[in-house]
Design a protein around this motif. Sequence first.
Motif, PDB file in Angstrom:
ATOM      1  N   ILE A  91      15.972   0.957  20.406  1.00 36.69           N
ATOM      2  CA  ILE A  91      15.409  -0.249  21.009  1.00 36.69           C
ATOM      3  C   ILE A  91      13.897  -0.102  21.077  1.00 36.69           C
ATOM      4  N   ASN A  92      13.189  -1.036  20.483  1.00 37.71           N
ATOM      5  CA  ASN A  92      11.730  -0.968  20.414  1.00 37.71           C
ATOM      6  C   ASN A  92      11.093  -1.144  21.784  1.00 37.71           C
ATOM      7  N   ASP A  93       9.961  -0.483  21.954  1.00 38.36           N
ATOM      8  CA  ASP A  93       9.171  -0.679  23.174  1.00 38.36           C
ATOM      9  C   ASP A  93       8.603  -2.093  23.203  1.00 38.36           C
ATOM     10  N   MET A  94       8.288  -2.551  24.410  1.00 31.43           N
ATOM     11  CA  MET A  94       7.633  -3.839  24.598  1.00 31.43           C
ATOM     12  C   MET A  94       6.341  -3.618  25.385  1.00 31.43           C
ATOM     13  N   GLU A  95       5.292  -4.316  24.994  1.00 26.08           N
ATOM     14  CA  GLU A  95       4.018  -4.285  25.710  1.00 26.08           C
ATOM     15  C   GLU A  95       3.767  -5.667  26.300  1.00 26.08           C
ATOM     16  N   LEU A  96       3.608  -5.729  27.618  1.00 23.00           N
ATOM     17  CA  LEU A  96       3.427  -7.010  28.303  1.00 23.00           C
ATOM     18  C   LEU A  96       2.234  -6.928  29.247  1.00 23.00           C
ATOM     19  N   SER A  97       1.507  -8.031  29.357  1.00 24.28           N
ATOM     20  CA  SER A  97       0.437  -8.110  30.346  1.00 24.28           C
ATOM     21  C   SER A  97       1.042  -8.513  31.684  1.00 24.28           C
ATOM     22  N   SER A 123       6.743 -14.459  27.649  1.00 19.39           N
ATOM     23  CA  SER A 123       5.700 -13.946  26.768  1.00 19.39           C
ATOM     24  C   SER A 123       5.588 -14.794  25.508  1.00 19.39           C
ATOM     25  N   LEU A 124       4.357 -14.931  25.002  1.00 17.50           N
ATOM     26  CA  LEU A 124       4.160 -15.646  23.739  1.00 17.50           C
ATOM     27  C   LEU A 124       4.822 -14.903  22.589  1.00 17.50           C
ATOM     28  N   LYS A 125       4.757 -13.576  22.631  1.00 20.27           N
ATOM     29  CA  LYS A 125       5.297 -12.768  21.539  1.00 20.27           C
ATOM     30  C   LYS A 125       6.814 -12.633  21.613  1.00 20.27           C
ATOM     31  N   TYR A 126       7.341 -12.389  22.828  1.00 11.81           N
ATOM     32  CA  TYR A 126       8.753 -12.086  22.974  1.00 11.81           C
ATOM     33  C   TYR A 126       9.575 -13.259  23.518  1.00 11.81           C
ATOM     34  N   GLY A 127       8.920 -14.344  23.906  1.00 15.98           N
ATOM     35  CA  GLY A 127       9.638 -15.474  24.488  1.00 15.98           C
ATOM     36  C   GLY A 127      10.001 -15.197  25.937  1.00 15.98           C
ATOM     37  N   PHE A 167       0.256 -11.028  33.372  1.00 18.51           N
ATOM     38  CA  PHE A 167       0.493 -12.470  33.351  1.00 18.51           C
ATOM     39  C   PHE A 167       1.894 -12.774  32.832  1.00 18.51           C
ATOM     40  N   GLU A 168       2.404 -11.930  31.920  1.00 20.93           N
ATOM     41  CA  GLU A 168       3.675 -12.214  31.254  1.00 20.93           C
ATOM     42  C   GLU A 168       4.892 -11.729  32.032  1.00 20.93           C
ATOM     43  N   VAL A 169       4.674 -10.883  33.017  1.00 23.90           N
ATOM     44  CA  VAL A 169       5.773 -10.348  33.812  1.00 23.90           C
ATOM     45  C   VAL A 169       5.949 -11.187  35.072  1.00 23.90           C
TER      46      VAL A 169
END
Length: 280
Positions: free
Chosen positions: A240-246, A212-216, A248-250
């Motif tokens: 632990i914070n939630d993560m939002e991924l598209s 991911s661009l945001k999370y690496g 494409f990123e998974v």
Amino acid sequence: MNTQDLSERYHHGKILKDYIVKNNLNRKGGMNRLALALHMSRQGVYALYKQEVIKHYNRQAIIEYFDLPDDFFPDPDQKEDEYNLMFREYVNAKMKIEQLEDDLDKARARYTTRLIMDSLVYDPENEERHNVHVIMQPNTENYVHHYFDRLYLDRLSKMTIPNLQGAFAFEVGDIGMTEVGGLPGSLALSNHLIEFYEDIGENIPYIVVYHSLKYGSGICCRHVSYFRRKFRLFSPNKSINDMELSQFEVEQIWEVKQFLELPQEQYRKFLEAGMQDDFR
């Protein structure tokens, strides 16, 4: 469906010329009469053919002379509207193509991974009886970028886990699950690589491989919800914070079958072996 080229569909001069030719209005002095009505020469009328947008007063004079509907010449703004519509359709089509390419690449990668898993179960030459590939934290980046490469997967460290064949074990330090606690050597094991994301269940821990661009790039263990090609990754551990991924990123999602904490000696062994498995 109008297949006429967009540049011609809204070209006033082309529209005028087509109308005159189609109705034989350029014969028997027709052009002279039109020129007189427009207060210009015949050459001036022919010059209109080249104009993408005919001036408003000339358009009105032509419409009155031929008794044409008021919208005979399209409003120039319609051309921009049509362009914007077509551009949006192009962008949407391009996104769908990119989605299909991404889906196809990941389907091929899943096939490669399953071949590796099958070989761990059925390979008669597996004298060591190893049945689980191990990915340690130092190898996370390499795994994310090479998980589709059979040569890389064949070089991963292996271990034996009773009653679990053809599996992968991931060390995920931020696991956030009470079963393990995120200590060094905490492994999440799975032999169930998710094919259809709609099958993702509630209150089940999953191993998520992402880029991911945001999370690496990373591998984590979370509960997962999926809706319209979007993922929400969350943990029972609210710190632990939630993560939002598209989508494409998974890269991969595995359903956790069991958790395991390696003894310190075995942990150091796999950690050292993981360093040797570094893939460039």
